[in-house]
Design an enzyme around this catalytic site. Structure first.
Site, PDB file in Angstrom:
ATOM      1  N   SER A  44       8.039 -71.686  95.702  1.00 21.44           N
ATOM      2  CA  SER A  44       6.145 -71.165  96.516  1.00 21.44           C
ATOM      3  C   SER A  44       5.961 -70.223  95.357  1.00 21.44           C
ATOM      4  O   SER A  44       6.678 -69.467  94.908  1.00 21.44           O
ATOM      5  CB  SER A  44       6.101 -71.392  97.630  1.00 21.44           C
ATOM      6  N   CYS A  45       4.752 -70.442  94.887  1.00 23.99           N
ATOM      7  CA  CYS A  45       3.685 -69.499  94.508  1.00 23.99           C
ATOM      8  C   CYS A  45       4.481 -68.081  93.908  1.00 23.99           C
ATOM      9  O   CYS A  45       4.602 -67.462  95.329  1.00 23.99           O
ATOM     10  CB  CYS A  45       2.623 -69.548  93.833  1.00 23.99           C
ATOM     11  N   PRO A  46       4.850 -67.535  92.716  1.00 26.32           N
ATOM     12  CA  PRO A  46       4.405 -67.487  91.301  1.00 26.32           C
ATOM     13  C   PRO A  46       5.467 -68.294  90.938  1.00 26.32           C
ATOM     14  O   PRO A  46       6.036 -68.249  89.566  1.00 26.32           O
ATOM     15  CB  PRO A  46       4.168 -66.358  91.136  1.00 26.32           C
ATOM     16  N   ASP A  49       5.923 -77.421  95.431  1.00 28.23           N
ATOM     17  CA  ASP A  49       4.703 -76.882  95.010  1.00 28.23           C
ATOM     18  C   ASP A  49       4.337 -77.317  95.346  1.00 28.23           C
ATOM     19  O   ASP A  49       3.703 -77.731  94.171  1.00 28.23           O
ATOM     20  CB  ASP A  49       5.584 -75.198  94.927  1.00 28.23           C
ATOM     21  N   ASP A  55      -1.443 -74.867  88.908  1.00 27.88           N
ATOM     22  CA  ASP A  55      -0.672 -73.213  88.258  1.00 27.88           C
ATOM     23  C   ASP A  55      -0.380 -73.572  86.874  1.00 27.88           C
ATOM     24  O   ASP A  55      -0.219 -73.382  86.034  1.00 27.88           O
ATOM     25  CB  ASP A  55       0.414 -72.951  89.520  1.00 27.88           C
TER      26      ASP A  55
END
Lengths: 154, 81
Positions: free
Chosen positions: B17-19, B44, B50
């Site tokens: 997941s982010c980042p 994600d 992103d």
């Protein structure tokens, strides 16, 4: 200033940078600025992080005691649950792992605030190898935060 | 779906997941040669915006395409000269 100096000055100011001041120290809270530092390493040419208060111990060989913030503890979460979620998202689960990986990145510089280092017992000789030193807050603000494209505080 | 470009390498960041999709993409792109294309496979949903935003703001990379289906998000990033 010579023409060469002018060119070098121009090149240095073309570099993008991000500056962060990290004060939070509970595991569930400090994960966020560390994630932003990771992200910053992918987006900016340089990421500078100043750890203040108890967070300075993230740069110490003694480390920072793992604990949850009262907000997470009050909601019934355990440290193990939070760490498992962090790891499931592809992030190293241990704070010392994260800091070591960040500090090893060429783009990332990790500094401890000199006042915090004195108050919370992090002398130079106790710094982890990935730390870039103990510095004054004024230096960080004027040399890193003021010149950064993005400045964040946590 | 046939691609109009050759894929030099594929990066699997499913589950991350982010980042981390962006962070791992940047690290993988650094290892490519100019004109090579990296395929990034993520789960994600945030990786769509992103990686698009990262590519827009980063010199030396170009986002060629993005695909989504069955909970998987694919991104094709070219390293420029």
């Amino acid at each position: 200033m010579s023409e060469t100096d002018d060119t070098q000055q121009q090149e240095s100011t073309d570099d993008s940078s991000m500056a962060l001041i990290v004060r939070v120290d509970a595991y569930d809270q400090v994960i966020t600025p560390l994630a932003y530092a990771y992200l910053g390493s992918a987006v900016y040419d340089e990421v500078n992080v100043l750890f203040v208060n108890w967070a300075v111990r993230l740069l110490s060989e003694d480390g920072l005691e793992d604990r949850l913030s009262p907000a997470s503890a009050d909601r019934g979460m355990t440290l193990e649950e939070v760490k498992a979620s962090v790891e499931a998202g592809g992030f190293p689960p241990e704070l010392d792992q994260i800091v070591a990986e960040l500090g090893a990145a060429d783009e990332v510089n990790l500094y401890g605030c000199s006042r915090a280092a004195r108050v919370f017992d992090v002398p130079e000789e106790k710094l982890i190898p990935e730390a870039d030193g103990i510095e004054g807050a004024t230096w960080f603000l004027t040399e890193k935060a003021e010149t950064a494209d993005l400045f964040l505080q946590f | 779906m046939s691609k109009e470009f050759d894929i030099a390498d594929s990066l699997d960041v499913k589950g991350a997941s982010c980042p981390m999709p962006v962070v791992r993409t940047k690290q993988a792109i650094d290892d490519l040669a100019a004109d090579e294309v990296l395929e990034v496979v993520a789960t994600d949903s945030g990786s769509m915006s992103d990686i698009e935003g990262w590519a827009d703001g980063t010199d030396g990379v170009e986002l060629l395409a993005q695909e989504e289906g069955d909970g998987v998000y694919k991104h094709y990033v070219k390293k420029l000269e």
